[in-house]
Enzyme design. Structure first.
Site, PDB file in Angstrom:
ATOM      1  N   ASP A 148       0.995   0.579  -6.190  1.00  0.00           N
ATOM      2  CA  ASP A 148       0.646   1.536  -5.147  1.00  0.00           C
ATOM      3  C   ASP A 148      -0.206   2.658  -5.726  1.00  0.00           C
ATOM      4  OD1 ASP A 148       1.410   2.570  -2.286  1.00  0.00           O
ATOM      5  OD2 ASP A 148       1.725   4.283  -3.609  1.00  0.00           O
ATOM      6  N   LYS A 197      -2.729   2.672  -1.036  1.00  0.00           N
ATOM      7  CA  LYS A 197      -2.590   3.051   0.371  1.00  0.00           C
ATOM      8  C   LYS A 197      -2.455   4.564   0.400  1.00  0.00           C
ATOM      9  CE  LYS A 197      -0.746   0.591   3.480  1.00  0.00           C
ATOM     10  NZ  LYS A 197      -1.994  -0.029   3.950  1.00  0.00           N
ATOM     11  N   MET A 200       3.445  13.240   5.159  1.00  0.00           N
ATOM     12  CA  MET A 200       2.131  12.869   5.703  1.00  0.00           C
ATOM     13  C   MET A 200       1.694  13.805   6.837  1.00  0.00           C
ATOM     14  SD  MET A 200       2.604   8.714   5.556  1.00  0.00           S
ATOM     15  CE  MET A 200       4.372   8.735   5.907  1.00  0.00           C
TER      16      MET A 200
END
Length: 266
Positions: A38, A59, A171
């Site tokens: 990742d 990502k 986020m």
């Protein structure tokens, strides 16, 4: 070629510091044939898997990313060749890590899956601030929420504010203006708030402020993703919070906090 079905390990790499990996994670990496790495995981983690083929499958919100469907196909393809695939995820795999989608794909293909837990960035952010997410003087729990929903909608901020829990918002930097505005409709302006960028890593940055200045202070100081936003009275117990001590001495309260507190990792 080995025709025996292999397995996949969903490995939680934690917030960035390799020292925070569990012993179970280190053992899984040592046994890996393929590592799907990742973008938010510490790249040094590959040194713990010297014999593995490393494939980077980044990502990142708002950035060019490897499609989720492609990652799932890679896991399935290599596992069906009899290989041990370790899918390395930043933070905790089971918390906003799309583990549910990957588990469904692998189970449908009859592939065995191991899960290795790790430290989520929300916990690392609290540790950096020197505070408890569930300080019993201020709250009875913590709510982990993502501001980046699949349908691009907004969480029910009114309902979340009503829980009176510490809010750990993932986020959310691209929406920090709207998040702060929505919470201000239901929480006092002076509610303690913080942003921790790169929580748990060597580049960690921490900002401590109050809800009505959260967006302006964070953006003005150049904070961006990846970051965790923390909101709630428990944040005021941070080791870097200046206002609680003044309140306890009977002086001006947190309404007069003169400026945000900005700190970096030691």
């Amino acid at each position: 070629m080995n025709t025996t079905t292999g397995k996949v390990t969903l490995l939680s790499a934690g917030p960035g510091d390799v020292d925070l990996l569990t012993l179970k994670a280190v053992k899984a990496l040592a046994a890996a044939d393929v590592v799907l790495l990742d973008d938010l995981a510490n790249p040094d983690i590959v040194t713990l898997a010297p014999q593995a083929r490393v494939i980077r499958v980044g990502k990142r919100g708002g950035c060019r990313s490897t499609p989720q469907a492609f990652i799932e196909r890679l896991m399935r393809r290599y596992a069906l060749k009899g290989l041990h695939v370790v899918r390395v995820k930043g933070g905790e795999a089971l918390l906003f890590g799309r583990a549910g989608e990957e588990l469904a794909t692998l189970r449908e293909a009859g592939i065995a899956v191991d899960i290795v837990n790790g430290i989520s960035s929300g916990f690392a952010a609290a540790a950096g601030l020197g505070m408890s997410l569930t300080h019993r003087r201020h709250c009875h729990g913590v709510s982990f929420v993502t501001a980046h929903t699949e349908d691009h909608g907004e969480p029910d901020w009114a309902a979340l504010a009503a829980t009176r829990t510490t809010l750990a918002i993932y986020m959310g930097m691209r929406r920090i203006d709207s998040i702060a505005a929505a919470l201000l409709a239901h929480l006092p302006a002076a509610t303690p708030a913080a942003v921790v960028q790169w929580a748990g890593g060597s580049d960690e940055r921490r900002l401590l402020t109050r809800l009505d200045r959260l967006a302006a202070d964070a953006l003005g100081a150049g904070f961006g993703s990846p970051a965790v936003i923390l909101v709630g009275d428990a944040v005021g117990e941070s080791a870097e919070a200046p206002w609680w001590e003044r309140e306890n001495r009977g002086e001006q309260g947190r309404d007069s906090l003169p400026a945000p507190v900005i700190a970096r990792a030691a």
